[in-house]
Design a protein around this motif. Structure first.
Motif, PDB file in Angstrom:
ATOM      1  N   LYS A 208       3.981  13.637 -14.254  1.00 20.48           N
ATOM      2  CA  LYS A 208       2.625  14.293 -15.155  1.00 20.48           C
ATOM      3  C   LYS A 208       3.084  15.934 -15.122  1.00 20.48           C
ATOM      4  CE  LYS A 208      -2.258  14.669 -15.546  1.00 20.48           C
ATOM      5  NZ  LYS A 208      -3.611  14.431 -14.911  1.00 20.48           N
TER       6      LYS A 208
ATOM      7  N   GLN B 220       4.178   5.458  -5.458  1.00 17.99           N
ATOM      8  CA  GLN B 220       4.044   5.395  -6.994  1.00 17.99           C
ATOM      9  C   GLN B 220       3.127   6.442  -7.717  1.00 17.99           C
ATOM     10  OE1 GLN B 220       5.936   3.516  -9.283  1.00 17.99           O
ATOM     11  NE2 GLN B 220       5.129   4.506 -10.944  1.00 17.99           N
ATOM     12  N   LYS B 221       1.864   6.443  -6.884  1.00 18.54           N
ATOM     13  CA  LYS B 221       0.966   7.535  -7.279  1.00 18.54           C
ATOM     14  C   LYS B 221       1.370   8.882  -7.327  1.00 18.54           C
ATOM     15  CE  LYS B 221      -3.663   9.142  -6.239  1.00 18.54           C
ATOM     16  NZ  LYS B 221      -4.725   9.086  -5.407  1.00 18.54           N
ATOM     17  N   ASP B 222       2.366   8.956  -6.417  1.00 18.97           N
ATOM     18  CA  ASP B 222       2.899  10.427  -5.952  1.00 18.97           C
ATOM     19  C   ASP B 222       3.929  10.780  -7.149  1.00 18.97           C
ATOM     20  OD1 ASP B 222       1.396  10.927  -3.580  1.00 18.97           O
ATOM     21  OD2 ASP B 222       3.087  10.588  -2.455  1.00 18.97           O
TER      22      ASP B 222
ATOM     23  N   GLN C 114       0.720  -1.392   0.042  1.00 26.60           N
ATOM     24  CA  GLN C 114      -0.077   0.013  -0.029  1.00 26.60           C
ATOM     25  C   GLN C 114       1.001   1.116   0.068  1.00 26.60           C
ATOM     26  OE1 GLN C 114      -2.563  -0.541   3.520  1.00 26.60           O
ATOM     27  NE2 GLN C 114      -3.916  -1.946   2.378  1.00 26.60           N
TER      28      GLN C 114
ATOM     29  N   GLU D 293       2.392   1.694  -3.516  1.00 27.08           N
ATOM     30  CA  GLU D 293       1.471   2.178  -4.361  1.00 27.08           C
ATOM     31  C   GLU D 293       1.087   3.679  -4.434  1.00 27.08           C
ATOM     32  OE1 GLU D 293      -1.908  -0.345  -3.647  1.00 27.08           O
ATOM     33  OE2 GLU D 293      -1.180  -2.053  -4.924  1.00 27.08           O
ATOM     34  N   LYS D 294       1.060   4.110  -3.103  1.00 29.06           N
ATOM     35  CA  LYS D 294       0.899   5.609  -2.704  1.00 29.06           C
ATOM     36  C   LYS D 294       2.084   6.087  -3.165  1.00 29.06           C
ATOM     37  CE  LYS D 294       0.566   8.799   0.936  1.00 29.06           C
ATOM     38  NZ  LYS D 294       1.251   8.985   2.230  1.00 29.06           N
TER      39      LYS D 294
ATOM     40  N   ASP E 156       4.090   9.459 -10.128  1.00 32.07           N
ATOM     41  CA  ASP E 156       3.423   9.603 -11.615  1.00 32.07           C
ATOM     42  C   ASP E 156       2.679  10.885 -11.498  1.00 32.07           C
ATOM     43  OD1 ASP E 156       3.925   6.659 -12.115  1.00 32.07           O
ATOM     44  OD2 ASP E 156       1.903   6.143 -11.399  1.00 32.07           O
ATOM     45  N   GLU E 157       2.205  11.456 -10.516  1.00 30.77           N
ATOM     46  CA  GLU E 157       1.782  12.728 -10.505  1.00 30.77           C
ATOM     47  C   GLU E 157       2.703  13.745 -10.741  1.00 30.77           C
ATOM     48  OE1 GLU E 157      -0.445  13.542  -7.013  1.00 30.77           O
ATOM     49  OE2 GLU E 157      -1.905  12.049  -7.190  1.00 30.77           O
TER      50      GLU E 157
END
Length: 176
Positions: free
Chosen positions: A81, A73-75, A67, A70-71, A77-78
């Motif tokens: 971007k 990775q999301k950061d 978890q 994943e958090k 990715d943002e």
């Protein structure tokens, strides 16, 4: 009232009064729970217990780590971007700037191309030698030689040194 009557009355009121007092005291009617005494566990039993829960504990740790990853990775990715958007904005700005500089450079060279050689020489002599040499380099060779002939000798020599170093194959192309 006699003592006997009072004593009878006191006995009749004593029981309900005792009930009220007991209700007013917290935990007065609470059950006493027996304390369960466990036997001393042997080292083998403890080891067996720990072994039995080790897989569940490991799975829980892995789940928490997954978890968290994943958090993260999301950061990431943002942020990627956002950086991509900024890079695109920068590239657009750089393209517009370069287009403007090319247009301006062409117009500037055309201005000096149309000037009389003595007027162009006077103005180029006052400019930064690197800028002046860049302009002279873009002019046709005949016009450049005429302008350099009209310039003071020291200024013309400085521009010529810059022009020669720019065309020297041994000169580093790296601006740093």
């Amino acid at each position: 009232m006699t003592n006997t009557t009072l004593s009878l009355l006191a006995r009749r009121l004593a029981l309900p009064l005792a009930g009220l007092v007991m209700m007013a005291i917290p935990g007065a009617f609470a059950e006493e729970r027996p304390v369960i005494m466990t036997t001393k566990a042997s080292a083998d039993e403890i080891r067996e217990f720990c072994t039995n829960i080790a897989d569940a504990a490991r799975d829980q740790r892995y789940l928490l780590q997954k978890q968290e990853l994943e958090k993260l990775q999301k950061d990431v990715d943002e942020r990627i971007k956002t950086l991509e958007m900024r890079r695109a904005e920068y590239q657009d700005w750089l393209k517009r700037r370069n287009d403007f500089l090319k247009s301006t450079e062409k117009d500037l060279v055309d201005i000096y191309r149309k000037m009389k050689p003595d007027a162009a020489a006077a103005q180029l002599a006052e400019l930064d030698p690197e800028i002046a040499s860049a302009i002279v380099m873009k002019l046709p060779p005949r016009q450049s030689s005429t302008i350099l002939g009209e310039m003071p000798a020291d200024k013309a020599a400085a521009l010529t040194r810059i022009l020669v170093s720019a065309t020297d194959p041994n000169t580093s192309k790296d601006p740093s």
